[in-house]
Design an enzyme around this catalytic site. Sequence first.
Site, PDB file in Angstrom:
ATOM      1  N   ARG A 142       4.578  -6.450   5.631  1.00 34.26           N
ATOM      2  CA  ARG A 142       4.650  -6.690   7.561  1.00 34.26           C
ATOM      3  C   ARG A 142       4.304  -7.807   7.992  1.00 34.26           C
ATOM      4  O   ARG A 142       4.389  -8.401   7.452  1.00 34.26           O
ATOM      5  CB  ARG A 142       3.496  -5.410   7.986  1.00 34.26           C
ATOM      6  CG  ARG A 142       3.679  -4.127   7.955  1.00 34.26           C
ATOM      7  CD  ARG A 142       2.422  -3.981   7.975  1.00 34.26           C
ATOM      8  NE  ARG A 142       2.078  -2.895   7.295  1.00 34.26           N
ATOM      9  CZ  ARG A 142       2.160  -1.211   8.146  1.00 34.26           C
ATOM     10  NH1 ARG A 142       2.516  -1.249   9.348  1.00 34.26           N
ATOM     11  NH2 ARG A 142       2.877  -0.062   7.610  1.00 34.26           N
TER      12      ARG A 142
ATOM     13  N   ASP B 214       2.443  -5.807  13.459  1.00 34.18           N
ATOM     14  CA  ASP B 214       2.565  -5.207  12.198  1.00 34.18           C
ATOM     15  C   ASP B 214       3.148  -3.451  11.963  1.00 34.18           C
ATOM     16  O   ASP B 214       2.801  -3.382  11.430  1.00 34.18           O
ATOM     17  CB  ASP B 214       1.113  -4.016  12.181  1.00 34.18           C
ATOM     18  CG  ASP B 214       0.797  -3.580  13.750  1.00 34.18           C
ATOM     19  OD1 ASP B 214       1.575  -4.285  14.723  1.00 34.18           O
ATOM     20  OD2 ASP B 214       0.941  -2.443  13.749  1.00 34.18           O
ATOM     21  N   ASN B 215       4.465  -3.183  12.846  1.00 38.18           N
ATOM     22  CA  ASN B 215       5.413  -2.288  12.370  1.00 38.18           C
ATOM     23  C   ASN B 215       7.141  -2.672  12.067  1.00 38.18           C
ATOM     24  O   ASN B 215       7.400  -1.878  12.397  1.00 38.18           O
ATOM     25  CB  ASN B 215       5.269  -1.375  13.259  1.00 38.18           C
ATOM     26  CG  ASN B 215       3.940  -0.635  13.694  1.00 38.18           C
ATOM     27  OD1 ASN B 215       3.059  -0.394  12.824  1.00 38.18           O
ATOM     28  ND2 ASN B 215       3.988  -0.094  14.892  1.00 38.18           N
TER      29      ASN B 215
HETATM   30  P1  AMP Z   1       0.456   2.664  14.315  1.00 34.76           P
HETATM   31  O1  AMP Z   1       0.271   2.325  16.058  1.00 34.76           O
HETATM   32  O2  AMP Z   1       0.698   3.966  14.048  1.00 34.76           O
HETATM   33  O3  AMP Z   1       0.640   1.415  13.307  1.00 34.76           O
HETATM   34  O4  AMP Z   1      -1.541   1.963  13.773  1.00 34.76           O
HETATM   35  C1  AMP Z   1      -1.866   1.164  14.367  1.00 34.76           C
HETATM   36  C2  AMP Z   1      -3.083   0.502  13.500  1.00 34.76           C
HETATM   37  O5  AMP Z   1      -3.466   1.448  14.296  1.00 34.76           O
HETATM   38  C3  AMP Z   1      -2.744   0.957  11.886  1.00 34.76           C
HETATM   39  O6  AMP Z   1      -3.689   0.081  11.110  1.00 34.76           O
HETATM   40  C4  AMP Z   1      -3.240   1.722  11.740  1.00 34.76           C
HETATM   41  O7  AMP Z   1      -3.847   2.558  10.222  1.00 34.76           O
HETATM   42  C5  AMP Z   1      -4.585   2.685  12.870  1.00 34.76           C
HETATM   43  N1  AMP Z   1      -4.812   3.671  13.441  1.00 34.76           N
HETATM   44  C6  AMP Z   1      -3.537   5.076  13.792  1.00 34.76           C
HETATM   45  N2  AMP Z   1      -4.196   6.535  13.617  1.00 34.76           N
HETATM   46  C7  AMP Z   1      -4.994   5.566  13.227  1.00 34.76           C
HETATM   47  C8  AMP Z   1      -6.633   7.052  12.734  1.00 34.76           C
HETATM   48  N3  AMP Z   1      -6.121   8.323  13.225  1.00 34.76           N
HETATM   49  N4  AMP Z   1      -7.228   6.840  12.143  1.00 34.76           N
HETATM   50  C9  AMP Z   1      -7.605   5.795  11.766  1.00 34.76           C
HETATM   51  N5  AMP Z   1      -6.845   4.621  11.878  1.00 34.76           N
HETATM   52  C10 AMP Z   1      -5.682   4.469  12.450  1.00 34.76           C
HETATM   53 MG    MG Z   2       1.727   0.830  11.891  1.00 33.30          MG
END
Ligand code: AMP
Ligand code: MG
Length: 492
Positions: free
Chosen positions: A180, A253-254
């Site tokens: 990413r 990061d996305n």
């Molecule tokens: P995202 O917004 O889905 O791209 O996630 C952002 C960050 O939060 C990433 O590092 C994910 O791995 C982490 N993350 C999201 N949901 C969880 C969860 N339920 N447990 C642990 N880490 C999470």
């Molecule tokens: Mg993500």
Amino acid sequence: MTDFSFDHSYARLPKRFYSASEPTIAPSPKLIKVNEQLATDLGFDPSFLKSSELADFFSGNKLDFNANPIALAYAGHQFGGWVPQLGDGRALLLGELVDKDGIRRDVHLKGSGRTPYSRGGDGKAGLGPVLREYILSEAMAALHVPTTRALAAVTTGEIIMRETPIPGAIFTRVAESHVRVGTFQYCAAIDHSEPGKNLVKTLADYVIDRHYPEALDTETPYQFLLRSIIQRQAHLIAQWMGLGFIHGVMNTDNMQIAGETIDYGPCAFIDEFHPDKKFSSIDRQGRYAWNNQPNMGLWNLARLAEALLPLLDEEESEAIKIAEAIAGEFMPTFHRRLLEIFSQKIGLPNDSEMDGFMQSTFIEMAKNKVDFTLFFRRLTQAADGASSTGLLDLFEDKDAGQKWLDDWSERFNKASSSSTDRLAGMKQINPIYIPRNHRVEQAIQAGLNGDFDLFHELVEVNSKPFEDKAGLENYELAPTSEEVVRRTFCGT
Ligand code: AMP
Ligand code: MG
């Protein structure tokens, strides 16, 4: 199946790039769906795909084929704020498979439990977001948009806590890679505090080898790399715009380096058009609204360019000049691609009048609360000789609709290029079916009650979005006022 096994090129990178981590045992995994075509393309044996081992494998309970799970490290800007350590907090890379076309692809479990990067989270995924990602990512693939794919979905048999208790699930994602913009930022931050590590160079070389090998034939491979990533993102975001798609959480990061749509969280397709439309419940400022996506794409790519600076030139001031010049290509590239897409959607030549006509069309659509997908669908039908009543019905002000249509008809008829070809182009680019938010919500609600029929049906309908099928008219239609979904939630 002796020769079918995962490879681990990412795990051969330095240790700072990942942490080995094991999936948490799921108490009672059950398969919801496996994508047989994709699995076959990746080399899974047909007998395995029919076996009772699937739920155990795709829950991470019984890994096989030399899988060796690692959680990937990355950083990122989330809604503009810097987070130095993110990483796979609820996901694991099992390894890589080379598909039937010779492309190396990651197989990645999402929702498989805590990792060293979980921070406060439980490492789990809820059934709703898993079904949503399955439906959305497969629909995007069928719409010819570069995207990560859905390989499988399982329930874990566990109840997890969110706003309410919900069933836990695991999604298996396939991607060209999981590098990413945030992975480069992570490396750049380490290089900055620990000079001599050169992780940015290590990662850039890995990415060139895996995704952009043509760079090696140029004199400035890292400039080529940056330019190519920017091009792919400009094209990708133009495709999103042309479908009324809102990613919803375009944090750095996305944003994936190979140019695939990744991390389907609070994403959605627009029904009633407005350029400032957003759905995500966490995007209060509209940072990732439909019409702000190119700006935010460029903002993210500027962060990538910053991370790559040391590779662009030895002199920092020169490197900055190079980076600015390359980043400056994003908007023109995006805009050119958007005009190509729009002119095909609307069946008119991409000439000097197209930009103005596109802008005024969007203004009319917004003023009249026109459904985005139905507008282009019914225009295609009108261009094919059908009555224009259905199109005009979409406009709140029918006179304004008629005025727009008269203008369009005149342009359509006077254009010198073949109208047959233009009509064929419209049919190829304007989908009949998209995974409408209210349908996705209905499928999720039924799934939460243990009934996956709607989910399966929605995946099936959206697998052939351009083919008109009798009996599926309901899937074309915009939501009724009771069905409208106003907000979507992050995929956690
Ligand atoms: P995202 O917004 O889905 O791209 O996630 C952002 C960050 O939060 C990433 O590092 C994910 O791995 C982490 N993350 C999201 N949901 C969880 C969860 N339920 N447990 C642990 N880490 C999470
Ligand atoms: Mg993500």
